[in-house]
Design a protein around this motif. Structure first.
Motif, PDB file in Angstrom:
ATOM      1  N   TYR A   8       0.827  -1.214   0.000  1.00 30.61           N
ATOM      2  CA  TYR A   8       0.000   0.000   0.000  1.00 30.61           C
ATOM      3  C   TYR A   8       0.863   1.266   0.000  1.00 30.61           C
ATOM      4  O   TYR A   8       0.583   2.223  -0.729  1.00 30.61           O
ATOM      5  CB  TYR A   8      -0.956  -0.007   1.193  1.00 30.61           C
ATOM      6  CG  TYR A   8      -2.098  -0.979   1.031  1.00 30.61           C
ATOM      7  CD1 TYR A   8      -3.185  -0.670   0.214  1.00 30.61           C
ATOM      8  CD2 TYR A   8      -2.084  -2.220   1.661  1.00 30.61           C
ATOM      9  CE1 TYR A   8      -4.234  -1.572   0.042  1.00 30.61           C
ATOM     10  CE2 TYR A   8      -3.121  -3.131   1.487  1.00 30.61           C
ATOM     11  CZ  TYR A   8      -4.192  -2.798   0.671  1.00 30.61           C
ATOM     12  OH  TYR A   8      -5.225  -3.688   0.479  1.00 30.61           O
ATOM     13  N   LEU A  13      -0.075   5.141  -0.808  1.00 31.33           N
ATOM     14  CA  LEU A  13      -0.926   5.435   0.344  1.00 31.33           C
ATOM     15  C   LEU A  13      -0.312   6.535   1.205  1.00 31.33           C
ATOM     16  O   LEU A  13       0.869   6.467   1.563  1.00 31.33           O
ATOM     17  CB  LEU A  13      -1.114   4.169   1.191  1.00 31.33           C
ATOM     18  CG  LEU A  13      -1.889   4.353   2.508  1.00 31.33           C
ATOM     19  CD1 LEU A  13      -3.338   4.705   2.240  1.00 31.33           C
ATOM     20  CD2 LEU A  13      -1.791   3.087   3.365  1.00 31.33           C
ATOM     21  N   ILE A  15      -0.102   8.403   4.762  1.00 34.55           N
ATOM     22  CA  ILE A  15      -0.403   8.265   6.184  1.00 34.55           C
ATOM     23  C   ILE A  15      -0.492   9.676   6.766  1.00 34.55           C
ATOM     24  O   ILE A  15       0.471  10.438   6.742  1.00 34.55           O
ATOM     25  CB  ILE A  15       0.694   7.469   6.923  1.00 34.55           C
ATOM     26  CG1 ILE A  15       0.860   6.076   6.298  1.00 34.55           C
ATOM     27  CG2 ILE A  15       0.365   7.359   8.407  1.00 34.55           C
ATOM     28  CD1 ILE A  15      -0.313   5.154   6.471  1.00 34.55           C
ATOM     29  N   ALA A 133     -11.398  10.793   8.321  1.00 34.31           N
ATOM     30  CA  ALA A 133     -11.296   9.387   7.927  1.00 34.31           C
ATOM     31  C   ALA A 133     -12.596   8.907   7.286  1.00 34.31           C
ATOM     32  O   ALA A 133     -12.584   8.137   6.325  1.00 34.31           O
ATOM     33  CB  ALA A 133     -10.953   8.526   9.147  1.00 34.31           C
ATOM     34  N   GLN A 137     -13.155   7.401   3.509  1.00 33.95           N
ATOM     35  CA  GLN A 137     -13.774   6.107   3.251  1.00 33.95           C
ATOM     36  C   GLN A 137     -14.706   6.167   2.046  1.00 33.95           C
ATOM     37  O   GLN A 137     -14.818   5.199   1.280  1.00 33.95           O
ATOM     38  CB  GLN A 137     -14.545   5.637   4.483  1.00 33.95           C
ATOM     39  CG  GLN A 137     -15.136   4.238   4.329  1.00 33.95           C
ATOM     40  CD  GLN A 137     -16.022   3.858   5.494  1.00 33.95           C
ATOM     41  OE1 GLN A 137     -16.960   4.581   5.822  1.00 33.95           O
ATOM     42  NE2 GLN A 137     -15.717   2.733   6.138  1.00 33.95           N
ATOM     43  N   ALA A 142      -7.393   3.346  -1.837  1.00 35.67           N
ATOM     44  CA  ALA A 142      -6.255   3.224  -0.914  1.00 35.67           C
ATOM     45  C   ALA A 142      -5.402   4.480  -1.036  1.00 35.67           C
ATOM     46  O   ALA A 142      -4.249   4.440  -1.438  1.00 35.67           O
ATOM     47  CB  ALA A 142      -5.448   1.980  -1.236  1.00 35.67           C
ATOM     48  N   ASN A 144      -5.715   7.464   1.445  1.00 35.16           N
ATOM     49  CA  ASN A 144      -5.379   8.094   2.718  1.00 35.16           C
ATOM     50  C   ASN A 144      -5.742   7.200   3.897  1.00 35.16           C
ATOM     51  O   ASN A 144      -6.802   6.562   3.900  1.00 35.16           O
ATOM     52  CB  ASN A 144      -6.129   9.432   2.865  1.00 35.16           C
ATOM     53  CG  ASN A 144      -5.605  10.504   1.941  1.00 35.16           C
ATOM     54  OD1 ASN A 144      -4.494  10.991   2.109  1.00 35.16           O
ATOM     55  ND2 ASN A 144      -6.408  10.877   0.942  1.00 35.16           N
ATOM     56  N   TYR A 145      -4.848   7.168   4.889  1.00 35.97           N
ATOM     57  CA  TYR A 145      -5.110   6.490   6.153  1.00 35.97           C
ATOM     58  C   TYR A 145      -4.704   7.461   7.260  1.00 35.97           C
ATOM     59  O   TYR A 145      -3.718   8.189   7.134  1.00 35.97           O
ATOM     60  CB  TYR A 145      -4.308   5.194   6.255  1.00 35.97           C
ATOM     61  CG  TYR A 145      -4.744   4.291   7.383  1.00 35.97           C
ATOM     62  CD1 TYR A 145      -5.728   3.321   7.191  1.00 35.97           C
ATOM     63  CD2 TYR A 145      -4.185   4.406   8.658  1.00 35.97           C
ATOM     64  CE1 TYR A 145      -6.143   2.492   8.226  1.00 35.97           C
ATOM     65  CE2 TYR A 145      -4.592   3.594   9.705  1.00 35.97           C
ATOM     66  CZ  TYR A 145      -5.574   2.638   9.478  1.00 35.97           C
ATOM     67  OH  TYR A 145      -5.999   1.819  10.519  1.00 35.97           O
ATOM     68  N   PRO A 173     -10.766   4.346   7.847  1.00 35.59           N
ATOM     69  CA  PRO A 173      -9.316   4.142   7.702  1.00 35.59           C
ATOM     70  C   PRO A 173      -8.550   4.955   8.741  1.00 35.59           C
ATOM     71  O   PRO A 173      -8.018   6.026   8.459  1.00 35.59           O
ATOM     72  CB  PRO A 173      -9.040   4.624   6.272  1.00 35.59           C
ATOM     73  CG  PRO A 173     -10.111   5.623   5.993  1.00 35.59           C
ATOM     74  CD  PRO A 173     -11.325   5.113   6.710  1.00 35.59           C
ATOM     75  N   SER A 175      -6.318   4.706  12.796  1.00 35.10           N
ATOM     76  CA  SER A 175      -5.756   4.034  13.972  1.00 35.10           C
ATOM     77  C   SER A 175      -5.498   5.083  15.052  1.00 35.10           C
ATOM     78  O   SER A 175      -5.287   6.264  14.758  1.00 35.10           O
ATOM     79  CB  SER A 175      -4.440   3.329  13.630  1.00 35.10           C
ATOM     80  OG  SER A 175      -4.647   2.217  12.783  1.00 35.10           O
ATOM     81  N   VAL A 239      -3.706  -1.214   9.143  1.00 35.67           N
ATOM     82  CA  VAL A 239      -3.884  -0.643   7.804  1.00 35.67           C
ATOM     83  C   VAL A 239      -4.350  -1.725   6.829  1.00 35.67           C
ATOM     84  O   VAL A 239      -5.343  -1.554   6.105  1.00 35.67           O
ATOM     85  CB  VAL A 239      -2.572   0.000   7.296  1.00 35.67           C
ATOM     86  CG1 VAL A 239      -2.672   0.350   5.810  1.00 35.67           C
ATOM     87  CG2 VAL A 239      -2.238   1.251   8.106  1.00 35.67           C
ATOM     88  N   TYR A 242      -7.930  -2.983   7.451  1.00 31.63           N
ATOM     89  CA  TYR A 242      -8.980  -2.087   6.960  1.00 31.63           C
ATOM     90  C   TYR A 242      -9.201  -2.267   5.463  1.00 31.63           C
ATOM     91  O   TYR A 242     -10.343  -2.480   5.014  1.00 31.63           O
ATOM     92  CB  TYR A 242      -8.655  -0.617   7.258  1.00 31.63           C
ATOM     93  CG  TYR A 242      -9.627   0.308   6.556  1.00 31.63           C
ATOM     94  CD1 TYR A 242     -10.891   0.523   7.076  1.00 31.63           C
ATOM     95  CD2 TYR A 242      -9.307   0.889   5.332  1.00 31.63           C
ATOM     96  CE1 TYR A 242     -11.820   1.317   6.411  1.00 31.63           C
ATOM     97  CE2 TYR A 242     -10.223   1.682   4.650  1.00 31.63           C
ATOM     98  CZ  TYR A 242     -11.485   1.893   5.201  1.00 31.63           C
ATOM     99  OH  TYR A 242     -12.405   2.663   4.519  1.00 31.63           O
TER     100      TYR A 242
END
Length: 261
Positions: A8, A13, A15, A133, A137, A142, A144-145, A173, A175, A239, A242
């Motif tokens: 990812y 991706l 973060i 987040a 979604q 894939a 943004n987290y 997405p 944590s 990650v 999800y």
């Protein structure tokens, strides 16, 4: 195929890391050398050490190195009213700081403008990040987290609302990493860290969809390397879990960081 965290990241991706700092009165009066927020001694305080240790690892995953930094549990200007979701750099429309150095500068400046107060409410900052987040979604990509790093000294005052916020955020997405600063009894934090079983939303009775919380007591980590290892131990799995849950493959969507966090 089960894709890996590196799959990812390699596919673009982003973060997106937000830092939330506990400015409640239980940290001790800022002017006292015993305070966890005391600045001016020969060594950086515990919050500064934690920001530096974790931030130096996390910033490598954040391409623009811009981190929104929120504070909670303090009286803030201009009206000196208690806030549980304020910009540490005092710029409400743009709470981002550049790199670890920027976070530390904003943190030290903030201490001279606020009054430590309370209580210790986590739900507002969790819900703040969860909004972005949830928007990510909807892209079904894939792209943004989000990671929320909470630095705190004590027991959560709004535990039912916090459990509800975490359970809701487990759908997105996102944590949450909680670093416990100081010598308090952090036993209640194990309720949020769902390693022992699924977290239950007390408002709805439903289970969290994923385990998204990692709690680490700062005092148990002798070096920045050990702290970083413990803090990031679960993020790659979370990650992948999800994106696998929603069958989203690496590289889906046009990659671009969010306009505002």
């Amino acid at each position: 195929k089960d894709f890996t965290f590196l799959d990812y990241i390699a596919a673009g991706l982003q973060i997106n890391v937000t830092v939330a700092i506990d400015f409640t009165g239980s940290n001790g009066k800022i002017s006292s050398p015993e305070s966890l927020h005391h600045v001016g001694g020969s060594q950086p305080n515990a919050y500064m050490r934690a920001i530096e240790a974790v931030g130096n690892v996390i910033q490598d995953y954040d391409s623009d190195k811009m981190f929104p930094v929120l504070g909670f549990g303090a009286r803030v200007p201009p009206k000196m009213e208690v806030s549980h979701e304020f910009a540490v750099n005092m710029h409400a429309q743009n709470p981002s700081c550049h790199g670890v150095k920027g976070i530390l500068e904003a943190y030290k400046t903030c201490l001279s403008h606020i009054e430590l107060f309370g209580p210790t409410n986590f739900a507002p900052v969790i819900n703040h990040v969860a909004k972005f987040a949830a928007a990510a979604q909807l892209e079904r990509a894939a792209r943004n987290y989000f990671i929320l790093l909470i630095l705190t000294d004590g027991i959560v005052s709004d535990m039912p609302d916090t459990l509800h916020a975490v359970a809701s955020a487990s759908n997105f997405p996102m944590s949450i990493i909680i670093v416990g600063v100081g010598g308090s009894d952090f036993e209640a934090m194990n309720v949020l860290d769902g390693d022992g079983g699924g977290l239950t939303d007390p408002h709805t009775g439903s289970k969290a969809r994923r385990d998204i919380v990692q709690f680490v007591p700062f005092r148990n980590c002798e070096t920045p390397t050990v702290l970083a290892k413990h803090v990031l131990a679960e993020v790659p799995r979370q990650v992948c879990e999800y994106f696998n849950l929603y069958t989203i493959q690496p590289g889906t969507g046009t990659n671009k960081p969010p306009a505002h966090r």
